[in-house]
Design a protein around this motif. Structure first.
Motif, PDB file in Angstrom:
ATOM      1  N   TYR A  64       0.877  -2.379  -5.780  1.00  0.00           N
ATOM      2  CA  TYR A  64       1.435  -3.515  -6.523  1.00  0.00           C
ATOM      3  C   TYR A  64       1.871  -4.635  -5.581  1.00  0.00           C
ATOM      4  N   SER A  65       2.526  -4.263  -4.476  1.00  0.00           N
ATOM      5  CA  SER A  65       2.851  -5.235  -3.438  1.00  0.00           C
ATOM      6  C   SER A  65       3.293  -4.478  -2.188  1.00  0.00           C
ATOM      7  N   TRP A  66       3.499  -5.235  -1.110  1.00  0.00           N
ATOM      8  CA  TRP A  66       3.871  -4.592   0.140  1.00  0.00           C
ATOM      9  C   TRP A  66       4.451  -5.614   1.094  1.00  0.00           C
ATOM     10  N   VAL A  87       4.875  -0.780  -2.606  1.00  0.00           N
ATOM     11  CA  VAL A  87       5.249  -0.435  -3.973  1.00  0.00           C
ATOM     12  C   VAL A  87       3.953  -0.227  -4.749  1.00  0.00           C
ATOM     13  N   MET A 109      -4.092  -6.305  -2.802  1.00  0.00           N
ATOM     14  CA  MET A 109      -3.460  -6.359  -4.112  1.00  0.00           C
ATOM     15  C   MET A 109      -4.248  -5.572  -5.157  1.00  0.00           C
TER      16      MET A 109
END
Lengths: 136, 390
Positions: A64-66, A87, A109
């Motif tokens: 989801y993101s990082w 995440v 992504m």
């Protein structure tokens, strides 16, 4: 100073780590409304149900993101930077986002990731934990 | 299912004005305690209003932070033994925005005539002892300590870097646009006496050349760690007209709450703030639209939080704040002067109290009639709209 390894005896969150010790990914799921309740709470925030058994889910998700973390914000991380704090949305547990690290690099992504079990280490101590890795 | 809600505050119980503002010096590690800085800021605010400590009969602070000027400290400091209305719902952050709404009730029902709200922090001094600081309260929360910290998703720079990365993906926000927020805010600090970074101008090239802390963030995307304090005196608009400063009145207040609290990883609207819920209430109470606001002071722990609040408050469409910053619109003299003192990024990290004192200062002078403070804790956001009274 903060001790960064989790405490397996912490009542609210211990179930997550006990499952990880068996290389399983589990989250609390309400026995009444079947909703996953993450992070854990004493009662289901949706229906108030008090019974939230740790339910094993398929170890697969979507990134989801990082953030690639370069600065060691805690001394314990000094030997580990840079690392990819990440995440991931868990495919079979709607609404659940797992905070972990991405191993093997190449974050992208919404990329599919699998959950891979390994060790969180601090000095002589270690705890089995779920990590993320991109699916080739 | 929605991810948050607005708190039903109701109308102001009476017209409220901010009649006095004061600060202690905002600095790097000073060796001073929060308590002594709070007392200094309060003394300055009382004097600025043209009052004496004996006139103060109401006091607001926030007990979650050490060394605040609470009722006992206030009474000791001023040998004040008169009646004192008190509220522990004051201080900085979100409460710097909602305190006037709380104070209005006490002013309306006669519990108090002059109420002072203050906030102080000595995190720069405490840092050498590894005490306090912005990460501590998060690390003490069991879910974060057990489920986030072990993986290194900690502290706030990592949370908000992760949020920024997603914002970049969803809306095309760029590193350069984050840089424009840092550079503009720093430029404002260079114009502000007392700003910690006053003598440290920043160019976009220097920003881009600096190393990452937690990608996409560089150090300049993150707030300072500071010592400092601020305070403001509230009274009725009617009474404020008899005091010595131009009357700056409260026009609107709103408060929004995220249902996932400060568990940012689990917030369904990952790239939004609860200003989505706070803003509309405040604008409705004030009877204005965002286009009528002349100056903005937005709680800015990270560059991305400035951008998200601009969007969530309706100053641009969601996802358009990056281009807005890049256009220069946030600069003093442009369309939406934002964080005109340098914000948490470049003025000082005193958790929003200096945003409010700055806003009052701007509204006393020429050029700005309506101003907005955006308060933020993560779990909540507040909107405070102030207006120079006619």
């Amino acid at each position: 100073m903060i001790f960064p390894l989790p405490d397996l005896d912490e009542p609210l969150t211990g179930g997550f780590w006990h499952a990880a010790a068996r290389d399983l990914l589990a989250f609390p799921q309400c026995a009444s409304c079947e909703r996953f309740c993450w992070y854990p709470e004493p009662r289901c925030p949706a229906c108030g149900g008090p019974d939230l058994p740790w339910t094993e889910v398929r170890p697969a998700g979507t990134l989801y993101s990082w953030s690639v973390v370069h600065h060691a914000f805690l001394p314990a991380f000094a030997a580990q930077v840079p690392f990819v704090a990440a995440v991931a949305a868990i495919d079979s547990a709607p609404g659940v986002r797992l905070v972990s690290r991405l191993l093997g690099g190449d974050p992208a992504m919404d990329a599919p990731v699998r959950v891979e079990f390994g060790w969180l280490r601090l000095g002589e101590d270690r705890v089995r934990a779920p990590f993320l890795r991109r699916v080739p | 299912m929605t991810w948050g809600h607005s708190e039903p505050l109701g109308d102001l119980a009476t017209g409220v004005a901010i009649a006095g503002i004061g600060e202690a010096p905002h600095t790097r590690a000073s060796g001073r305690t929060a308590a002594e800085m709070a007392a200094e800021a309060v003394a300055a605010a009382i004097a600025d209003a043209g009052l004496t400590p004996a006139d103060i009969d109401g006091l607001m602070w926030h007990p979650a932070f050490v060394g605040q000027l609470d009722a006992d400290a206030f009474r000791r400091h001023y040998r004040h033994d008169g009646p004192l209305w008190t509220s522990a719902q004051g201080g900085g952050m979100v409460w710097a925005g909602t305190a006037p709404h709380t104070a209005a009730r006490a002013l309306a029902d006669g519990s108090a005539r002059h109420i002072v709200n203050s906030f102080a922090v000595a995190w720069a001094t405490q840092r050498s002892a590894m005490e306090g600081g912005p990460g501590q309260s998060h690390a003490q929360k069991v879910t974060k300590r057990q489920l986030e910290v072990p993986f290194g998703w900690f502290p706030q720079p990592v949370y908000f870097a992760t949020i920024a990365r997603r914002h970049m993906h969803e809306y095309g926000t760029t590193v350069e646009q984050l840089g424009h927020v840092a550079v503009t805010t720093r430029h404002h600090a260079t114009l502000t006496p007392g700003a910690v970074m006053r003598d440290r101008p920043l160019t976009l090239d220097a920003y881009l050349a600096s190393p990452p802390v937690a990608e996409p963030f560089r150090k300049e995307d993150c707030s300072l760690i500071s010592d400092g304090a601020g305070a403001y005196v509230m009274t009725t608009v009617e009474r404020a007209r008899d005091l010595r400063r131009p009357v700056v009145e409260v026009a609107g207040v709103g408060l929004g709450t995220s249902h996932t609290g400060s568990h940012w990883a689990q917030q369904p609207a990952f790239t939004s703030t609860p200003q989505v819920f706070a803003g509309p209430d405040a604008f409705a109470m004030a009877g204005i639209t965002p286009s009528e606001v002349d100056v903005l002071e937005l709680y800015d722990p990270f560059t991305i939080v400035t951008l998200m609040q601009l969007e969530d408050l309706g100053f641009c469409a969601k996802g358009e704040a990056g281009p807005l910053a890049e256009s220069g619109a946030l600069r003093i003299g442009a369309r939406l002067p934002t964080n005109t003192h340098g914000g948490l990024l470049s003025h000082s990290y005193v958790l929003g109290i200096a945003h409010v004192t700055e806003l009052v200062r701007r509204l006393r002078g020429p050029g700005a009639e309506i101003g907005l403070y955006g308060g933020y804790t993560g779990a909540q956001a507040s909107t405070l709209i102030l207006r120079r009274a006619r």
